[in-house]
Design an enzyme around this catalytic site. Structure first.
Site, short mmCIF file in Angstrom:
data_model
loop_
_atom_site.label_atom_id
_atom_site.label_comp_id
_atom_site.label_asym_id
_atom_site.label_seq_id
_atom_site.Cartn_x
_atom_site.Cartn_y
_atom_site.Cartn_z
N ARG A 1 9.12 111.09 7.38
CA ARG A 1 9.04 109.98 7.87
C ARG A 1 9.97 109.64 9.08
O ARG A 1 9.72 109.21 10.16
CB ARG A 1 8.99 108.75 6.94
CG ARG A 1 7.88 108.56 6.12
CD ARG A 1 8.25 107.88 4.74
NE ARG A 1 8.50 106.55 4.84
CZ ARG A 1 9.46 105.88 4.03
NH1 ARG A 1 9.91 106.52 2.85
NH2 ARG A 1 9.62 104.45 4.43
N LYS B 1 11.85 95.77 8.51
CA LYS B 1 10.88 95.20 9.03
C LYS B 1 9.81 94.40 8.08
O LYS B 1 9.63 93.34 8.07
CB LYS B 1 9.59 96.44 9.81
CG LYS B 1 10.19 97.38 10.57
CD LYS B 1 9.20 98.28 11.10
CE LYS B 1 8.65 99.10 10.22
NZ LYS B 1 9.55 100.12 9.44
N ARG C 1 8.62 103.65 -4.41
CA ARG C 1 7.32 104.17 -3.44
C ARG C 1 7.33 105.89 -3.52
O ARG C 1 8.60 106.35 -3.47
CB ARG C 1 7.38 103.58 -2.10
CG ARG C 1 6.76 102.30 -1.73
CD ARG C 1 6.79 101.63 -0.51
NE ARG C 1 6.99 102.43 0.53
CZ ARG C 1 7.04 102.07 1.99
NH1 ARG C 1 7.11 100.86 2.06
NH2 ARG C 1 6.91 103.06 2.71
N ARG D 1 15.45 101.48 -2.84
CA ARG D 1 14.41 100.49 -2.63
C ARG D 1 13.67 100.47 -3.64
O ARG D 1 13.04 101.39 -4.44
CB ARG D 1 13.55 100.85 -1.59
CG ARG D 1 12.53 99.80 -1.46
CD ARG D 1 11.66 99.59 -0.08
NE ARG D 1 11.11 100.88 0.28
CZ ARG D 1 10.64 101.11 1.46
NH1 ARG D 1 10.60 100.16 2.38
NH2 ARG D 1 10.29 102.42 1.93
N ARG E 1 2.52 102.83 16.13
CA ARG E 1 3.33 103.82 15.95
C ARG E 1 3.17 104.95 17.00
O ARG E 1 3.68 106.08 16.88
CB ARG E 1 3.43 104.34 14.55
CG ARG E 1 4.06 103.61 13.65
CD ARG E 1 3.99 104.16 12.22
NE ARG E 1 3.81 103.13 11.15
CZ ARG E 1 4.76 102.91 10.23
NH1 ARG E 1 5.83 104.01 10.02
NH2 ARG E 1 4.44 101.85 9.40
P1 AP5 Z 1 12.13 97.45 4.28
O1 AP5 Z 1 11.96 96.02 4.74
O2 AP5 Z 1 11.50 97.60 2.95
O3 AP5 Z 1 12.01 98.40 5.43
P2 AP5 Z 1 10.75 98.74 6.59
O4 AP5 Z 1 11.44 98.75 7.91
O5 AP5 Z 1 9.79 97.90 6.20
O6 AP5 Z 1 10.79 100.19 5.96
P3 AP5 Z 1 9.11 100.93 5.40
O7 AP5 Z 1 9.94 102.00 4.47
O8 AP5 Z 1 8.32 99.85 4.84
O9 AP5 Z 1 8.79 101.36 6.77
P4 AP5 Z 1 7.88 102.59 7.03
O10 AP5 Z 1 7.39 102.44 8.42
O11 AP5 Z 1 8.37 103.82 6.53
O12 AP5 Z 1 6.62 102.47 5.88
P5 AP5 Z 1 5.30 101.67 5.93
O13 AP5 Z 1 5.10 100.84 4.65
O14 AP5 Z 1 5.14 100.68 7.15
O15 AP5 Z 1 13.61 97.80 3.82
C1 AP5 Z 1 14.14 98.80 3.34
C2 AP5 Z 1 14.90 98.89 2.46
O16 AP5 Z 1 16.32 98.24 2.91
C3 AP5 Z 1 14.75 97.69 1.12
O17 AP5 Z 1 15.31 98.30 -0.19
C4 AP5 Z 1 15.50 96.47 1.49
O18 AP5 Z 1 15.85 95.74 0.42
C5 AP5 Z 1 16.76 97.02 2.10
N1 AP5 Z 1 17.26 96.14 3.34
C6 AP5 Z 1 16.57 95.50 4.46
N2 AP5 Z 1 17.11 94.79 5.14
C7 AP5 Z 1 18.59 95.26 4.81
C8 AP5 Z 1 19.75 94.91 5.10
N3 AP5 Z 1 19.88 94.06 6.29
N4 AP5 Z 1 21.05 95.37 4.74
C9 AP5 Z 1 20.66 96.16 3.59
N5 AP5 Z 1 19.65 96.35 3.10
C10 AP5 Z 1 18.48 95.92 3.72
O19 AP5 Z 1 4.28 102.75 6.28
C11 AP5 Z 1 3.92 103.83 5.18
C12 AP5 Z 1 3.24 104.90 5.45
O20 AP5 Z 1 1.87 104.42 5.79
C13 AP5 Z 1 3.66 105.66 6.90
O21 AP5 Z 1 4.53 106.67 6.61
C14 AP5 Z 1 2.21 106.28 7.24
O22 AP5 Z 1 1.88 107.42 6.41
C15 AP5 Z 1 1.32 105.28 7.05
N6 AP5 Z 1 1.13 104.25 8.34
C16 AP5 Z 1 1.77 103.04 8.39
N7 AP5 Z 1 1.32 102.51 9.64
C17 AP5 Z 1 0.78 103.68 10.17
C18 AP5 Z 1 0.43 103.53 11.54
N8 AP5 Z 1 0.50 102.66 12.59
N9 AP5 Z 1 -0.12 104.78 11.94
C19 AP5 Z 1 -0.30 105.82 11.19
N10 AP5 Z 1 -0.01 105.85 9.82
C20 AP5 Z 1 0.59 104.62 9.43
MG MG Z 2 7.84 97.95 5.05
#
Ligand code: AP5
Ligand code: MG
Length: 216
Positions: free
Chosen positions: A171, A13, A160, A127, A88
């Site tokens: 997660r 994402k 992270r 990552r 979410r």
């Molecule tokens: P990346 O682009 O970083 O993936 P992502 O989908 O953004 O993954 P996240 O881990 O950021 O999502 P998340 O939802 O768990 O965490 P968030 O920060 O939103 O890509 C991942 C890896 O793959 C990278 O190394 C990249 O280079 C690689 N990659 C990408 N595309 C690729 C491809 N095509 N091929 C190969 N490799 C590839 O949330 C964190 C925390 O915040 C949550 O756990 C929760 O505690 C809290 N939180 C956030 N939002 C909410 C909400 N709405 N409600 C409640 N709590 C929340």
């Molecule tokens: Mg992300």
């Protein structure tokens, strides 16, 4: 245009939103990064969110919904934005619809980036992120030019805390439970488009672009 990017942790994402930011002109709004900024800054919100974020659980709605609605009411989001990581849950999706409707706006499109779970675990363990500019790298698929250093700003890259194996398991569990109801919610509204998140980043970007342009 208000766009929601849905996808399990590691689906890409953040990678896709950053890539498409310039060509769409849509600001990238990510609740995960907003929490991490608050944690780094030691704010009250950051202190409340920290135990949830670092263990991989969802931050309670009382904190999350207010923070997100406040962010999207800022001037740069007046014409739309790309939401990553919100909503979410159905409660969050309804709160978002209600808040936008109050301003005569709505979610235009929801794009689900789908990736198999085994691949997600592998991506997250490799990552590395830049704490300064937010750039995201991967040991295998997207290594920085100099190991451990951000290509954009020269800062030292970090892993992270929630990419540790126990937090990744939590997660995935939490997000898997909430994903189907959310997909149904947007499918019923006729707004859901699925883009395969597997394959090279540029190929995924083409699928996401096609969804954005309403070609799929
Ligand atoms: P990346 O682009 O970083 O993936 P992502 O989908 O953004 O993954 P996240 O881990 O950021 O999502 P998340 O939802 O768990 O965490 P968030 O920060 O939103 O890509 C991942 C890896 O793959 C990278 O190394 C990249 O280079 C690689 N990659 C990408 N595309 C690729 C491809 N095509 N091929 C190969 N490799 C590839 O949330 C964190 C925390 O915040 C949550 O756990 C929760 O505690 C809290 N939180 C956030 N939002 C909410 C909400 N709405 N409600 C409640 N709590 C929340
Ligand atoms: Mg992300």
């Amino acid at each position: 245009m208000y766009v929601v990017l849905l996808g399990l942790p590691g689906a890409g994402k953040g990678t896709q939103a950053a890539l498409l930011k310039d060509e769409t002109g849509l600001p990238h709004v990510t609740t995960g990064e907003l929490f991490r900024e608050n944690i780094r800054g030691g704010t009250d919100l950051g202190k409340q969110a920290q135990p949830f974020v670092e263990s991989g659980r969802l931050v309670p709605d009382e904190i999350t919904i207010g923070m997100l609605l406040d962010r999207i009411s800022q001037p740069d989001c007046a014409g739309g934005c790309m939401l990553d990581g919100f909503p979410r849950s159905l409660e969050q999706a309804r709160a978002l619809d209600e808040a936008l409707a109050g301003k005569g706006k709505r979610i235009d499109r929801t794009i689900y980036i789908s990736v198999a779970t085994d691949e997600l675990v592998c991506r997250l363990s490799g990552r590395w992120s830049c704490p300064n500019c937010g750039a995201v790298y991967n040991e295998t698929s997207r290594p920085p030019r100099t190991p451990g250093i951000c290509d954009n700003c020269g800062s030292r890259l970090e892993q992270r805390k929630d990419d540790r194996p126990e937090a990744v398991r939590t997660r995935l569990e939490v997000n898997l439970k909430n994903l189907e109801p959310l997909l149904d919610y947007y499918r019923t509204q006729g707004k859901l488009c699925e883009a395969s998140g597997e394959g090279p980043v540029e190929e995924v970007a083409r699928a996401v672009r096609a969804c954005l342009e309403g070609e799929r």
